[in-house]
Design a protein around this motif. Structure first.
Motif, PDB file in Angstrom:
ATOM      1  N   GLY A 139       4.100 -25.905  42.815  1.00 44.21           N
ATOM      2  CA  GLY A 139       3.372 -24.555  42.519  1.00 44.21           C
ATOM      3  C   GLY A 139       4.334 -23.668  42.973  1.00 44.21           C
ATOM      4  O   GLY A 139       6.022 -24.217  43.103  1.00 44.21           O
ATOM      5  N   VAL A 140       4.747 -22.161  43.164  1.00 45.61           N
ATOM      6  CA  VAL A 140       5.806 -21.830  42.893  1.00 45.61           C
ATOM      7  C   VAL A 140       4.981 -20.348  44.033  1.00 45.61           C
ATOM      8  O   VAL A 140       4.194 -19.686  44.298  1.00 45.61           O
ATOM      9  CB  VAL A 140       6.368 -20.527  41.649  1.00 45.61           C
ATOM     10  CG1 VAL A 140       6.344 -19.610  42.906  1.00 45.61           C
ATOM     11  CG2 VAL A 140       6.250 -21.279  41.299  1.00 45.61           C
ATOM     12  N   PHE A 141       5.796 -19.983  45.417  1.00 46.64           N
ATOM     13  CA  PHE A 141       5.516 -19.256  46.942  1.00 46.64           C
ATOM     14  C   PHE A 141       5.132 -18.029  45.928  1.00 46.64           C
ATOM     15  O   PHE A 141       6.623 -17.404  45.401  1.00 46.64           O
ATOM     16  CB  PHE A 141       6.358 -19.545  47.934  1.00 46.64           C
ATOM     17  CG  PHE A 141       5.662 -20.475  48.564  1.00 46.64           C
ATOM     18  CD1 PHE A 141       6.638 -22.442  48.553  1.00 46.64           C
ATOM     19  CD2 PHE A 141       4.911 -20.331  49.328  1.00 46.64           C
ATOM     20  CE1 PHE A 141       6.274 -23.183  48.796  1.00 46.64           C
ATOM     21  CE2 PHE A 141       4.111 -21.808  50.404  1.00 46.64           C
ATOM     22  CZ  PHE A 141       5.389 -22.778  49.854  1.00 46.64           C
ATOM     23  N   VAL A 142       4.808 -17.566  46.042  1.00 43.37           N
ATOM     24  CA  VAL A 142       4.208 -15.291  46.016  1.00 43.37           C
ATOM     25  C   VAL A 142       5.248 -14.664  47.609  1.00 43.37           C
ATOM     26  O   VAL A 142       6.011 -13.758  46.941  1.00 43.37           O
ATOM     27  CB  VAL A 142       3.605 -15.065  44.964  1.00 43.37           C
ATOM     28  CG1 VAL A 142       3.541 -13.761  44.903  1.00 43.37           C
ATOM     29  CG2 VAL A 142       2.761 -16.276  43.693  1.00 43.37           C
ATOM     30  N   ASN A 143       4.146 -15.179  47.806  1.00 45.18           N
ATOM     31  CA  ASN A 143       4.229 -14.665  49.095  1.00 45.18           C
ATOM     32  C   ASN A 143       3.504 -15.769  49.972  1.00 45.18           C
ATOM     33  O   ASN A 143       3.274 -16.342  49.706  1.00 45.18           O
ATOM     34  CB  ASN A 143       4.090 -13.215  49.335  1.00 45.18           C
ATOM     35  CG  ASN A 143       1.921 -13.533  49.222  1.00 45.18           C
ATOM     36  OD1 ASN A 143       1.437 -14.298  49.168  1.00 45.18           O
ATOM     37  ND2 ASN A 143       1.918 -12.476  48.301  1.00 45.18           N
TER      38      ASN A 143
END
Length: 181
Positions: free
Chosen positions: A28-32
């Motif tokens: 996954g990718v951290f958005v905030n």
């Protein structure tokens, strides 16, 4: 961190991806500090078998690991739902007064109570949405300014909308103002 606060740099690669994931997991990718975006993994054989037998949807457990270590996942499990692509087969009735307020029934396979079901009339959202049965959703028409035809669409997940067809068009008709004395 040890003090219980979120550390977005912990075990995250240069592109923001999670690292150390196993074969049946996805990165996954951290958005905030509140949001991670990840792509669902391909259907596994068991889920595919259920869908091919006619299941409207198959929930699978979803957990998150902040460090990618085995056995260190969130205590809370939520369901992620795999479903066949929904489609809007037709609507009834296919007209509404411009003042709106008509209840239009949307028919199609694979509608389920996802909590995110919405109907659109052109770019306008329905003012009320209710699931009334398997494959049936009732939506209240919004008001429009003029007589016109609009494409209608539905979403089950809040992001992917049904395609437009010639059976999914609604015609708004004008209503004359009548003064009673």
């Amino acid at each position: 961190k040890d003090d219980g606060t979120f550390d977005p740099d912990f075990r995250v690669g240069e592109e923001g991806e999670l690292i150390g994931v196993e074969a049946n997991e996805v990165s996954g990718v951290f958005v905030n500090s509140f949001t991670i975006i990840c792509v669902s993994p391909p259907l596994d054989t068991l889920v595919y078998d259920e869908l091919s037998k006619g299941a409207n949807f198959v929930p699978v457990p979803l957990q998150i690991s902040m460090n990618g270590l085995p056995m260190e996942y969130s205590d809370i499990t939520v369901d992620f739902v795999y479903s066949p692509p929904w489609e809007l087969s037709y609507i009834e009735p296919r007209n509404s007064p411009t003042i709106g307020g008509s209840m239009i029934t949307f028919f199609g396979p694979y509608f389920y109570d996802s909590g995110q079901i919405m109907c659109k009339f052109g770019d306008l959202f329905a003012t009320q949405v209710k699931i009334v049965g398997n494959g049936e959703v009732v939506c209240r028409t919004p008001s429009v300014d003029i007589h016109q035809k609009l494409n209608v669409s539905i979403t089950v997940d809040g992001t992917s909308w049904s395609d437009y067809t010639n059976t999914t068009v609604i015609e708004y008709f004008g209503v004359r103002n009548v003064l009673l004395f």
